[in-house]
Design a protein around this motif. Structure first.
Motif, PDB file in Angstrom:
ATOM      1  N   SER A   1      32.261  13.066  34.396  1.00 18.37           N
ATOM      2  CA  SER A   1      32.621  11.639  33.375  1.00 18.37           C
ATOM      3  C   SER A   1      33.934  11.647  33.828  1.00 18.37           C
ATOM      4  CB  SER A   1      32.833  12.014  32.263  1.00 18.37           C
ATOM      5  OG  SER A   1      32.779  11.345  30.892  1.00 18.37           O
ATOM      6  N   SER A   2      34.967  11.283  31.978  1.00 16.41           N
ATOM      7  CA  SER A   2      36.143  11.227  32.131  1.00 16.41           C
ATOM      8  C   SER A   2      36.974  11.244  30.551  1.00 16.41           C
ATOM      9  CB  SER A   2      36.991  10.062  32.750  1.00 16.41           C
ATOM     10  OG  SER A   2      37.993  10.080  32.220  1.00 16.41           O
ATOM     11  N   ALA A   3      37.934  12.006  29.987  1.00 18.46           N
ATOM     12  CA  ALA A   3      38.931  12.196  29.150  1.00 18.46           C
ATOM     13  C   ALA A   3      39.052  10.899  28.672  1.00 18.46           C
ATOM     14  CB  ALA A   3      39.866  12.698  29.296  1.00 18.46           C
TER      15      ALA A   3
ATOM     16  N   ASN B   1      24.615  19.086  33.557  1.00 19.01           N
ATOM     17  CA  ASN B   1      26.189  18.975  32.889  1.00 19.01           C
ATOM     18  C   ASN B   1      26.642  18.107  33.139  1.00 19.01           C
ATOM     19  OD1 ASN B   1      25.334  21.749  30.670  1.00 19.01           O
ATOM     20  ND2 ASN B   1      25.009  22.447  32.865  1.00 19.01           N
ATOM     21  N   VAL B   2      28.092  18.421  32.215  1.00 18.98           N
ATOM     22  CA  VAL B   2      28.957  16.886  32.374  1.00 18.98           C
ATOM     23  C   VAL B   2      30.678  17.784  32.474  1.00 18.98           C
ATOM     24  CG1 VAL B   2      30.346  15.249  32.032  1.00 18.98           C
ATOM     25  CG2 VAL B   2      27.822  15.165  31.847  1.00 18.98           C
ATOM     26  N   VAL B   3      30.765  17.416  34.158  1.00 23.23           N
ATOM     27  CA  VAL B   3      32.393  17.785  33.404  1.00 23.23           C
ATOM     28  C   VAL B   3      33.147  16.738  33.822  1.00 23.23           C
ATOM     29  CG1 VAL B   3      34.283  18.442  35.629  1.00 23.23           C
ATOM     30  CG2 VAL B   3      32.283  20.475  35.303  1.00 23.23           C
ATOM     31  N   SER B   4      34.472  16.241  32.800  1.00 28.86           N
ATOM     32  CA  SER B   4      35.091  15.576  31.994  1.00 28.86           C
ATOM     33  C   SER B   4      36.500  15.809  31.979  1.00 28.86           C
ATOM     34  CB  SER B   4      34.733  15.604  30.221  1.00 28.86           C
ATOM     35  OG  SER B   4      35.356  13.968  30.217  1.00 28.86           O
ATOM     36  N   PRO B   5      36.966  15.874  33.494  1.00 27.99           N
ATOM     37  CA  PRO B   5      38.634  15.853  33.428  1.00 27.99           C
ATOM     38  C   PRO B   5      39.269  15.266  33.242  1.00 27.99           C
ATOM     39  CG  PRO B   5      37.087  15.413  35.765  1.00 27.99           C
ATOM     40  CD  PRO B   5      36.276  15.326  34.120  1.00 27.99           C
TER      41      PRO B   5
ATOM     42  N   SER C   1      28.003   3.421  36.347  1.00 25.83           N
ATOM     43  CA  SER C   1      27.065   4.061  35.506  1.00 25.83           C
ATOM     44  C   SER C   1      25.669   3.707  36.917  1.00 25.83           C
ATOM     45  CB  SER C   1      26.380   3.363  34.310  1.00 25.83           C
ATOM     46  OG  SER C   1      28.302   2.786  33.619  1.00 25.83           O
ATOM     47  N   THR C   2      25.449   2.373  37.002  1.00 26.91           N
ATOM     48  CA  THR C   2      24.131   2.870  37.513  1.00 26.91           C
ATOM     49  C   THR C   2      24.157   3.597  38.888  1.00 26.91           C
ATOM     50  OG1 THR C   2      24.079   0.137  36.933  1.00 26.91           O
ATOM     51  CG2 THR C   2      22.493   1.127  38.526  1.00 26.91           C
ATOM     52  N   GLY C   3      25.451   3.636  39.458  1.00 31.04           N
ATOM     53  CA  GLY C   3      24.941   4.396  40.757  1.00 31.04           C
ATOM     54  C   GLY C   3      25.255   5.920  40.565  1.00 31.04           C
ATOM     55  N   THR C   4      25.315   5.956  38.947  1.00 32.62           N
ATOM     56  CA  THR C   4      24.499   7.569  38.584  1.00 32.62           C
ATOM     57  C   THR C   4      23.363   8.185  38.246  1.00 32.62           C
ATOM     58  OG1 THR C   4      26.792   8.110  37.184  1.00 32.62           O
ATOM     59  CG2 THR C   4      24.888   9.578  36.718  1.00 32.62           C
ATOM     60  N   PHE C   5      23.074   6.829  37.869  1.00 30.76           N
ATOM     61  CA  PHE C   5      21.334   6.603  37.355  1.00 30.76           C
ATOM     62  C   PHE C   5      20.772   6.846  38.526  1.00 30.76           C
ATOM     63  CE2 PHE C   5      17.543   3.758  38.056  1.00 30.76           C
ATOM     64  CZ  PHE C   5      16.555   4.695  37.462  1.00 30.76           C
ATOM     65  N   VAL C   6      20.815   6.309  39.973  1.00 30.32           N
ATOM     66  CA  VAL C   6      19.895   6.479  41.226  1.00 30.32           C
ATOM     67  C   VAL C   6      20.653   7.537  42.098  1.00 30.32           C
ATOM     68  CG1 VAL C   6      20.307   4.485  43.644  1.00 30.32           C
ATOM     69  CG2 VAL C   6      20.574   3.734  41.265  1.00 30.32           C
ATOM     70  N   VAL C   7      21.686   7.726  42.005  1.00 25.16           N
ATOM     71  CA  VAL C   7      21.802   9.226  43.026  1.00 25.16           C
ATOM     72  C   VAL C   7      21.074  10.450  41.691  1.00 25.16           C
ATOM     73  CG1 VAL C   7      23.159  11.383  43.044  1.00 25.16           C
ATOM     74  CG2 VAL C   7      23.598   8.347  43.836  1.00 25.16           C
TER      75      VAL C   7
ATOM     76  N   VAL D   1      27.568   7.903  31.351  1.00 25.45           N
ATOM     77  CA  VAL D   1      27.192   9.317  31.694  1.00 25.45           C
ATOM     78  C   VAL D   1      27.261  10.565  30.671  1.00 25.45           C
ATOM     79  CG1 VAL D   1      28.454  11.093  33.316  1.00 25.45           C
ATOM     80  CG2 VAL D   1      28.839   8.552  34.141  1.00 25.45           C
ATOM     81  N   ILE D   2      27.794  10.820  30.018  1.00 22.89           N
ATOM     82  CA  ILE D   2      27.403  12.013  28.754  1.00 22.89           C
ATOM     83  C   ILE D   2      26.329  11.763  28.453  1.00 22.89           C
ATOM     84  CG2 ILE D   2      29.129  12.581  26.995  1.00 22.89           C
ATOM     85  CD1 ILE D   2      31.422  12.145  27.815  1.00 22.89           C
ATOM     86  N   GLY D   3      25.961  10.447  27.779  1.00 18.51           N
ATOM     87  CA  GLY D   3      24.826  10.245  26.996  1.00 18.51           C
ATOM     88  C   GLY D   3      23.844  10.461  28.147  1.00 18.51           C
ATOM     89  N   PHE D   4      23.865   9.609  29.239  1.00 20.55           N
ATOM     90  CA  PHE D   4      22.249  10.142  30.041  1.00 20.55           C
ATOM     91  C   PHE D   4      22.555  10.768  30.549  1.00 20.55           C
ATOM     92  CE2 PHE D   4      22.338  10.824  35.129  1.00 20.55           C
ATOM     93  CZ  PHE D   4      20.851   9.474  35.015  1.00 20.55           C
TER      94      PHE D   4
END
Length: 257
Positions: A147-149, A189-193, A121-127, A170-173
């Motif tokens: 993200s992820s299923a 956008n988000v890819v959710s595998p 989560s925090t890493g996603t924000f920082v990058v 990650v989705i909400g962010f």
């Protein structure tokens, strides 16, 4: 909003490119072959730098590896400053760095919870924040976060509660950031595998485990890293400029919206 055309010589930043059997390496190879210069990032500096050198020899574009701790704004800033000096304009970010957590909920310690949320989560924000600052200034950008299923069905794949919670964030962010930066020519956008044959599923999948996972899907196989890389390639393309705040479920039908 002024629409800026894609430069012919452009760079994509790909995080999580150190694992030998991870999605990140497949993304790097695919995008480099498709004409992108690539900055490959990972916490394992030696692994990602050597991998990038290997790919760089195979393509006509430039591929450089950088060691980075995505939870540290200072580390991320150092990496991006180097990227901006050594490579052409950063047009896109494919952020896939993350960690798994198969620990059952009642056994999760605060330390484990914080470890997973800090990276995922925090890493996603920082990058994202560091990458998008430059995109907003230039009036052009494509961001894809993984993200992820597991976030959508509450686990049930390999990882459990901390992972599901972090990937749901990650989705909400991503949707929230997309609302703020769309007017500057930046899409998010988000890819959710779903189940993908990588080591994040607890090691190399046996044929028996693959068959068991496939029984819960609408197709007859688990996913491959190439399936995710293909979706990312489209979402960072010039043609995808009218797509933002979307979640692409690349999961074989595990999640049906």
């Amino acid at each position: 909003m002024t629409q800026h055309a894609f430069p012919l010589d452009r760079t994509v930043v790909v995080t999580g490119a150190g694992s030998a059997r991870g999605i990140g390496r497949t993304v790097v190879r695919r995008l480099a072959a498709a004409g992108w210069n690539v900055a490959a990032l990972d916490i394992d500096a030696d692994a990602v730098i050597e991998f990038a050198k290997e790919v760089d020899k195979e393509v006509s574009t430039t591929v450089i590896g950088y060691g980075v701790d995505i939870t540290s704004p200072e580390s991320v800033d150092v990496a991006f400053t180097a990227i901006e000096a050594e490579l052409p304009t950063v047009v896109a970010l494919a952020h896939g760095a993350g960690v798994a957590s198969p620990v059952p909920f009642l056994d999760v310690t605060l330390a484990e919870w914080n470890r997973v949320l800090d990276i995922n989560s925090t890493g996603t924000f920082v990058v994202n924040q560091r990458a998008i600052r430059g995109m907003v200034e230039r009036g052009l950008g494509r961001v894809v976060n993984l993200s992820s299923a597991s976030a959508q069905i509450g686990g049930g794949t390999y990882s459990k509660t901390p992972y599901s919670a972090s990937k749901a964030s990650v989705i909400g962010f991503s949707r929230s950031v997309a609302r703020e930066v769309g007017k500057f020519g930046v899409t998010v956008n988000v890819v959710s595998p779903g189940p993908i044959d990588t080591d994040i599923m607890g090691g190399t999948l046996t044929d028996e485990r693959k068959a068991d996972m496939a029984r819960g899907l609408l197709v007859d196989r688990v996913g491959r890293p190439e399936d995710i890389a293909a979706a990312i390639e489209f979402l960072i393309s010039e043609d995808a400029g009218f797509i933002t705040a979307a979640v692409y479920n690349v999961n074989g039908g595990l999640v049906v919206n």
